[in-house]
Design an enzyme around this catalytic site. Structure first.
Site, short mmCIF file in Angstrom:
data_model
loop_
_atom_site.label_atom_id
_atom_site.label_comp_id
_atom_site.label_asym_id
_atom_site.label_seq_id
_atom_site.Cartn_x
_atom_site.Cartn_y
_atom_site.Cartn_z
N ASP A 108 7.39 -24.74 -6.12
CA ASP A 108 7.22 -23.65 -6.96
C ASP A 108 7.95 -23.07 -8.01
O ASP A 108 8.08 -22.01 -8.27
CB ASP A 108 6.68 -22.46 -6.14
CG ASP A 108 7.85 -22.20 -4.95
OD1 ASP A 108 8.84 -22.51 -5.33
OD2 ASP A 108 7.72 -21.08 -3.97
N LYS A 159 16.45 -14.24 2.57
CA LYS A 159 16.07 -13.15 1.90
C LYS A 159 16.69 -11.90 2.56
O LYS A 159 15.88 -11.13 3.30
CB LYS A 159 14.49 -13.20 2.07
CG LYS A 159 13.98 -14.20 1.23
CD LYS A 159 12.76 -14.05 1.39
CE LYS A 159 11.93 -15.40 0.67
NZ LYS A 159 11.40 -16.32 1.17
#
Length: 194
Positions: A108, A159
């Protein structure tokens, strides 16, 4: 890089791109009127990589129908996860297909890194795994990396929240890996490179 195989990690749910990813997987989101994964496959072919495993989970048939068994000169072999296995777990599921050293790329993200340069760095340093990193002013949306003065990774967080950020260097989702390290990844288990 002839003879080197790749893994395209294309199984994620794309939650950060909702609602677009409610109707298509993130690797099919168009960039310049083409699916993002089309750009990735062409980049692999540009560097002489003609065989790639594709890890799938979310809407796998849409990806298979878009790219079939060969696209832009790259032969594609699909591995669909019954349950999400994570980045390393998904790659482990392709183990029998892979060359002794291989490239892993996220399905992606578009990149313009020189894979020959990355592979040469990996070989010169006799690394087991090389993770391509980049700097960003907004690291909380990515896996962040802290490395020593030699470039060896000493800390990694996926994250992190604002209070947990210790670096502006992020994981780009591009790796060069010696196949032998997959012995440390458990079979059929959620396991990430982080």
């Amino acid at each position: 890089m002839n003879g080197i195989k790749a893994v395209i990690m294309a199984g994620g749910f794309g939650t950060r791109l909702k609602p677009v990813t409610d109707i298509m997987p993130k690797p099919l989101v168009p960039v310049l009127n083409e699916p993002v994964m089309a750009h990735i496959i062409r980049n692999l072919c540009k560097y002489g990589i003609n065989d790639a495993a594709v890890t799938l989970k979310y809407m796998p048939d849409m990806i298979k129908n878009t790219f079939s068994d060969c696209y832009a000169g790259v032969n594609l072999k699909y591995y669909t996860e019954d349950v999400p296995l994570g980045t390393a777990g998904g790659v482990k599921a392709c183990e029998d297909y892979l060359s002794d050293e291989f490239i892993v790329v996220s399905g992606d993200g578009i990149w313009d890194y020189d894979l020959n340069e990355i592979y040469d760095f990996h070989r010169k340093n006799n690394a087991d795994i090389t993770i391509v990193c980049a700097k960003t002013p907004f690291p909380s949306q990515y896996g962040i990396v802290l490395s020593d003065s030699f470039g060896k990774i000493v800390k990694f967080a996926e994250k992190p929240s604002a209070g947990e950020i210790f670096s502006d260097k992020i994981n780009t989702g591009i790796y060069v890996i010696k196949k032998e390290i997959l012995k440390y990844v458990p079979d059929n288990t959620v396991f990430d490179f982080s």
